[in-house]
Design a protein around this motif. Sequence first.
Motif, PDB file in Angstrom:
ATOM      1  N   ASP A 134     -40.987 -17.618 -19.933  1.00  0.00           N
ATOM      2  CA  ASP A 134     -40.526 -17.891 -18.566  1.00  0.00           C
ATOM      3  C   ASP A 134     -41.255 -19.092 -17.973  1.00  0.00           C
ATOM      4  N   ARG A 135     -42.535 -19.169 -18.259  1.00  0.00           N
ATOM      5  CA  ARG A 135     -43.326 -20.275 -17.722  1.00  0.00           C
ATOM      6  C   ARG A 135     -42.911 -21.616 -18.349  1.00  0.00           C
ATOM      7  N   MET A 136     -42.557 -21.559 -19.629  1.00  0.00           N
ATOM      8  CA  MET A 136     -42.116 -22.803 -20.285  1.00  0.00           C
ATOM      9  C   MET A 136     -40.861 -23.330 -19.601  1.00  0.00           C
ATOM     10  N   LEU A 137     -39.966 -22.414 -19.254  1.00  0.00           N
ATOM     11  CA  LEU A 137     -38.743 -22.867 -18.579  1.00  0.00           C
ATOM     12  C   LEU A 137     -39.061 -23.329 -17.160  1.00  0.00           C
ATOM     13  N   ASP A 138     -39.937 -22.591 -16.462  1.00  0.00           N
ATOM     14  CA  ASP A 138     -40.348 -23.008 -15.107  1.00  0.00           C
ATOM     15  C   ASP A 138     -40.915 -24.417 -15.121  1.00  0.00           C
ATOM     16  N   ASP A 183     -32.147 -14.180 -15.992  1.00  0.00           N
ATOM     17  CA  ASP A 183     -30.933 -14.266 -16.803  1.00  0.00           C
ATOM     18  C   ASP A 183     -31.037 -15.395 -17.829  1.00  0.00           C
ATOM     19  N   VAL A 184     -31.712 -16.492 -17.437  1.00  0.00           N
ATOM     20  CA  VAL A 184     -31.832 -17.624 -18.376  1.00  0.00           C
ATOM     21  C   VAL A 184     -32.659 -17.209 -19.598  1.00  0.00           C
ATOM     22  N   ILE A 185     -33.719 -16.465 -19.367  1.00  0.00           N
ATOM     23  CA  ILE A 185     -34.542 -16.010 -20.494  1.00  0.00           C
ATOM     24  C   ILE A 185     -33.735 -15.068 -21.381  1.00  0.00           C
ATOM     25  N   ARG A 186     -32.967 -14.213 -20.742  1.00  0.00           N
ATOM     26  CA  ARG A 186     -32.159 -13.279 -21.540  1.00  0.00           C
ATOM     27  C   ARG A 186     -31.133 -14.026 -22.388  1.00  0.00           C
ATOM     28  N   GLN A 187     -30.590 -15.064 -21.798  1.00  0.00           N
ATOM     29  CA  GLN A 187     -29.612 -15.865 -22.559  1.00  0.00           C
ATOM     30  C   GLN A 187     -30.306 -16.536 -23.745  1.00  0.00           C
ATOM     31  N   LYS A 235     -36.534 -19.157  18.545  1.00  0.00           N
ATOM     32  CA  LYS A 235     -36.636 -17.759  18.095  1.00  0.00           C
ATOM     33  C   LYS A 235     -35.860 -17.526  16.815  1.00  0.00           C
ATOM     34  N   ALA A 236     -36.500 -16.845  15.884  1.00  0.00           N
ATOM     35  CA  ALA A 236     -35.768 -16.403  14.690  1.00  0.00           C
ATOM     36  C   ALA A 236     -35.100 -15.086  15.032  1.00  0.00           C
ATOM     37  N   LYS A 237     -34.153 -14.697  14.205  1.00  0.00           N
ATOM     38  CA  LYS A 237     -33.537 -13.382  14.419  1.00  0.00           C
ATOM     39  C   LYS A 237     -34.600 -12.313  14.227  1.00  0.00           C
ATOM     40  N   ALA A 238     -34.352 -11.122  14.822  1.00  0.00           N
ATOM     41  CA  ALA A 238     -35.377 -10.080  14.791  1.00  0.00           C
ATOM     42  C   ALA A 238     -35.780  -9.736  13.365  1.00  0.00           C
ATOM     43  N   VAL A 239     -34.838  -9.661  12.465  1.00  0.00           N
ATOM     44  CA  VAL A 239     -35.165  -9.361  11.073  1.00  0.00           C
ATOM     45  C   VAL A 239     -34.483 -10.425  10.234  1.00  0.00           C
ATOM     46  N   ARG A 240     -35.221 -11.078   9.374  1.00  0.00           N
ATOM     47  CA  ARG A 240     -34.542 -12.030   8.499  1.00  0.00           C
ATOM     48  C   ARG A 240     -34.932 -11.779   7.065  1.00  0.00           C
ATOM     49  N   LYS A 241     -33.999 -12.053   6.201  1.00  0.00           N
ATOM     50  CA  LYS A 241     -34.246 -11.905   4.766  1.00  0.00           C
ATOM     51  C   LYS A 241     -35.020 -13.115   4.301  1.00  0.00           C
ATOM     52  N   VAL A 242     -35.972 -12.931   3.426  1.00  0.00           N
ATOM     53  CA  VAL A 242     -36.709 -14.085   2.935  1.00  0.00           C
ATOM     54  C   VAL A 242     -35.953 -14.728   1.785  1.00  0.00           C
ATOM     55  N   PRO A 243     -36.210 -16.006   1.568  1.00  0.00           N
ATOM     56  CA  PRO A 243     -35.635 -16.617   0.367  1.00  0.00           C
ATOM     57  C   PRO A 243     -36.195 -15.938  -0.864  1.00  0.00           C
ATOM     58  N   SER A 244     -35.460 -15.969  -1.951  1.00  0.00           N
ATOM     59  CA  SER A 244     -35.890 -15.185  -3.114  1.00  0.00           C
ATOM     60  C   SER A 244     -36.989 -15.857  -3.900  1.00  0.00           C
ATOM     61  N   PHE A 245     -37.255 -17.144  -3.675  1.00  0.00           N
ATOM     62  CA  PHE A 245     -38.258 -17.866  -4.449  1.00  0.00           C
ATOM     63  C   PHE A 245     -38.012 -17.707  -5.931  1.00  0.00           C
ATOM     64  N   GLY A 246     -36.760 -17.680  -6.282  1.00  0.00           N
ATOM     65  CA  GLY A 246     -36.414 -17.658  -7.706  1.00  0.00           C
ATOM     66  C   GLY A 246     -36.583 -16.308  -8.363  1.00  0.00           C
ATOM     67  N   SER A 247     -36.983 -15.272  -7.618  1.00  0.00           N
ATOM     68  CA  SER A 247     -37.174 -13.989  -8.283  1.00  0.00           C
ATOM     69  C   SER A 247     -36.066 -13.040  -7.854  1.00  0.00           C
ATOM     70  N   LYS A 248     -35.885 -12.030  -8.657  1.00  0.00           N
ATOM     71  CA  LYS A 248     -34.853 -11.064  -8.339  1.00  0.00           C
ATOM     72  C   LYS A 248     -35.492  -9.838  -7.718  1.00  0.00           C
ATOM     73  N   PRO A 249     -34.808  -9.211  -6.758  1.00  0.00           N
ATOM     74  CA  PRO A 249     -35.366  -7.982  -6.222  1.00  0.00           C
ATOM     75  C   PRO A 249     -35.444  -6.921  -7.303  1.00  0.00           C
ATOM     76  N   LYS A 250     -36.396  -6.020  -7.127  1.00  0.00           N
ATOM     77  CA  LYS A 250     -36.556  -4.960  -8.116  1.00  0.00           C
ATOM     78  C   LYS A 250     -35.254  -4.177  -8.238  1.00  0.00           C
ATOM     79  N   GLY A 251     -34.981  -3.726  -9.419  1.00  0.00           N
ATOM     80  CA  GLY A 251     -33.771  -2.950  -9.619  1.00  0.00           C
ATOM     81  C   GLY A 251     -32.574  -3.817  -9.935  1.00  0.00           C
ATOM     82  N   GLY A 252     -32.782  -5.141  -9.871  1.00  0.00           N
ATOM     83  CA  GLY A 252     -31.680  -6.053 -10.203  1.00  0.00           C
ATOM     84  C   GLY A 252     -31.433  -6.037 -11.699  1.00  0.00           C
ATOM     85  N   LYS A 253     -30.399  -6.748 -12.081  1.00  0.00           N
ATOM     86  CA  LYS A 253     -30.058  -6.797 -13.511  1.00  0.00           C
ATOM     87  C   LYS A 253     -31.215  -7.381 -14.305  1.00  0.00           C
ATOM     88  N   LYS A 254     -31.561  -6.721 -15.383  1.00  0.00           N
ATOM     89  CA  LYS A 254     -32.655  -7.260 -16.175  1.00  0.00           C
ATOM     90  C   LYS A 254     -32.160  -8.349 -17.087  1.00  0.00           C
TER      91      LYS A 254
END
Length: 447
Positions: A158-162, A191-195, A428-447
């Motif tokens: 993963d680091r080599m691709l990063d 997904d790229v590593i899996r490919q 003002k930002a909205k009361a709750v905002r989603k953060v950018p993913s920073f290239g990572s997938k949330p837990k439980g996502g497709k492996k």
Amino acid sequence: MTFASLGLIEPLLRTLADLDYQTPTPVQSQAIPAVLKGRDLMAAAQTGTGKTAGFALPVLQRLTLEGPQVASNNVRALVLTPTRELAEQVLQSFLSYGQHLPLSSYAVYGGVSINPQMMKLRKGVDVLVATPGRLLDLYRQNAVKFTQLQTLVLDEADRMLDLGFARELDELFSALPKKRQTLLFSATFSDVIRQMAGELLRDPLSVEVSPRNAAAKSVKQWLIPVDKKRKSELFLHLLQEQRWGQVLVFAKTRKGVDQLEQELLAMGVSADSIHGDKPQPSRLRALERFKAGEVQILVATDVAARGLDIDDLPLVVNLDLPINAEDYVHRIGRTGRAGSTGEAISLVCADEVDQLAAIENLTQQLLKRVDEPDFIPDHRVPQTAVGGQVLKKPKKPKQKLIPGAAKPAGKGNIHLGRWFEEEDAKPKAKAVRKVPSFGSKPKGGKK
Ligand code: AMP
């Protein structure tokens, strides 16, 4: 379980006894028998799990038991690593584990002269550890041939691709014999590593030894909120106050690394640094001095975050949070290794709240906040929630402390004369905002 029961030969068992490795780690007990049988492997294992021995021991054994002798300019096993430091470290592992075997191991990487590497390769080496760019240079100049290659190891794929090695890797893969054993190690599986794994591996055994993207359990982690401009002051304060021993400190930029190093040296603290602008010999020297205990503080950018194995490092400090949440896991993986416990402290300012939320989302745990008296930030770090949310603080009336006046009630820790309410001038930002993913997938996502 013992190493002998995994089918390792006597010279390797003798070395392991000398090294006082008593039992195989989980990745070793799964990987070693499969690799000995010649199977391909896809392993989700972070550094600190013993993965290097997991591939080095069976690779050495196969090379010892199976011919032919290595021909000139040839290699029989190739290990690709993302960084020069990791290449050097993996080479040291091969040299150490293979000390009683009649095999040669060598490492090639950029940043140092290519000629001695060409000379060394002339005789051929059994195990070559390499970073992709330099290896490709050598291959294009006919200094290395892959006719005899029987095993390819991709370490920290993963680091080599990063790091943008995808093109070099493609060119190298097409130069390798199709019939070979391939072992792929990666801390994370995008997904790229899996490919890539799908294209390179044949019927691989999948091994997963730690929950994907989970930070090492043996590391106690917390954060100290602080204003951006006071971070290095806080670091120096904690260093003295807490009587810290050796610390590996991560900063975001090369400039930040140099600045902290200079401040430490000016205070008479022994410090060295590693970042991408430094020539390779001085990076290696800094690491060696730190490993040997000659230097108390090693300041680094993320170039040092992966793969480095430093025995019993008690403390990692994030002067800045990494931009990429996965790098946090790698940084703190420098401590709490091989059964010991460690601490990882992050100095976090308000600007970094999105990075903080991304890290907490990736590791699925909130970092405990511990205020440091005298360093309570003027700009509060907004609260976060597991799931990657930034919760906006309820609006409070603006208050300013008049220097010399009494402390406001209920603000016990606040530094007199420095206290302002959180800067409210920004839109003002909205009361709750989603953060950018920073290239990572949330837990439980497709492996
Ligand atoms: P690695 O994850 O390969 O970077 O290894 C982490 C550390 O664990 C290294 O210092 C190894 O020397 C050490 N190590 C690896 N396997 C064992 C084992 N079975 N017993 C004790 N220490 C080990």
